[in-house]
Design a protein around this motif. Structure first.
Motif, PDB file in Angstrom:
ATOM      1  N   ARG A 168       0.797  -1.257  -0.119  1.00  0.00           N
ATOM      2  CA  ARG A 168      -0.036   0.025   0.086  1.00  0.00           C
ATOM      3  C   ARG A 168       0.854   1.166   0.023  1.00  0.00           C
ATOM      4  N   THR A 169       1.835   1.300   0.796  1.00  0.00           N
ATOM      5  CA  THR A 169       2.893   2.214   0.829  1.00  0.00           C
ATOM      6  C   THR A 169       3.394   2.650  -0.402  1.00  0.00           C
ATOM      7  N   VAL A 170       4.031   1.490  -1.202  1.00  0.00           N
ATOM      8  CA  VAL A 170       4.485   1.624  -2.233  1.00  0.00           C
ATOM      9  C   VAL A 170       3.463   2.022  -3.485  1.00  0.00           C
ATOM     10  N   GLY A 171       2.228   1.686  -3.298  1.00  0.00           N
ATOM     11  CA  GLY A 171       1.348   2.255  -4.394  1.00  0.00           C
ATOM     12  C   GLY A 171       1.157   3.654  -3.920  1.00  0.00           C
ATOM     13  N   LEU A 172       0.972   4.172  -3.170  1.00  0.00           N
ATOM     14  CA  LEU A 172       1.090   5.601  -2.557  1.00  0.00           C
ATOM     15  C   LEU A 172       1.908   6.443  -3.299  1.00  0.00           C
ATOM     16  N   MET A 173       3.256   5.904  -2.925  1.00  0.00           N
ATOM     17  CA  MET A 173       4.256   6.778  -3.295  1.00  0.00           C
ATOM     18  C   MET A 173       4.638   6.323  -4.962  1.00  0.00           C
ATOM     19  N   LYS A 174       4.169   5.553  -5.524  1.00  0.00           N
ATOM     20  CA  LYS A 174       4.363   4.919  -6.931  1.00  0.00           C
ATOM     21  C   LYS A 174       6.104   4.813  -7.012  1.00  0.00           C
ATOM     22  N   TRP A 175       6.516   4.175  -6.125  1.00  0.00           N
ATOM     23  CA  TRP A 175       8.082   4.042  -5.935  1.00  0.00           C
ATOM     24  C   TRP A 175       8.452   2.373  -5.740  1.00  0.00           C
TER      25      TRP A 175
END
Length: 137
Positions: free
Chosen positions: A67-74
């Motif tokens: 979820r964090t990766v998705g929010l950051m698109k990173w």
């Protein structure tokens, strides 16, 4: 696909905000482990349950990371390493449980024969990948 590849794919999917792709990869990872634990009948039901619960808990952690990766698109290399490392942990836990169960089974058989010696088996027989269907190469 192998578990590591699926876990890495879930990170790539999350970075692209492809929630369905990430979810599908993690579902396949869980199904692979469920199947593995189902087939390891040498393990007690309690041991299999604990392993399933541990994997399920870790998968919730992975979902949080994704979820964090998705929010950051990173998609950072360290995040990929962290997520893929869960597969190694699960393999180690399952292998440890298998080796313990096999050792206990050997000890029980020695006791049943009235033996007092230690019983040593060929560890290769306990650590065989599915690549060769349990046959020695």
């Amino acid at each position: 696909p192998k578990v590591t590849d699926l876990l890495l794919s879930s990170v790539r999917s999350a970075a692209r905000r492809d929630e369905d792709g990430a979810r599908s990869s993690l579902r396949t990872v869980q199904e692979k482990h469920e199947s593995c634990l189902h087939d390891l009948t040498v393990l007690s039901e309690g041991t299999r349950r604990r392993l399933r619960e541990g994997i399920a808990s870790d998968l919730e952690d992975v979902r949080g990371i994704l979820r964090t990766v998705g929010l950051m698109k990173w998609q950072a290399a360290r995040v990929s390493e962290l997520v893929s490392g869960f597969g190694e942990l699960w393999s180690a836990r399952i292998l440890t449980a298998l080796l313990r169960a096999r050792a206990e089974d050997r000890r029980r058989r020695v006791r049943q024969r009235g033996g007092h010696r230690r019983s040593y088996g060929d560890g290769y027989d306990d650590v065989v990948g599915s690549e060769n269907n349990g046959q020695r190469s």
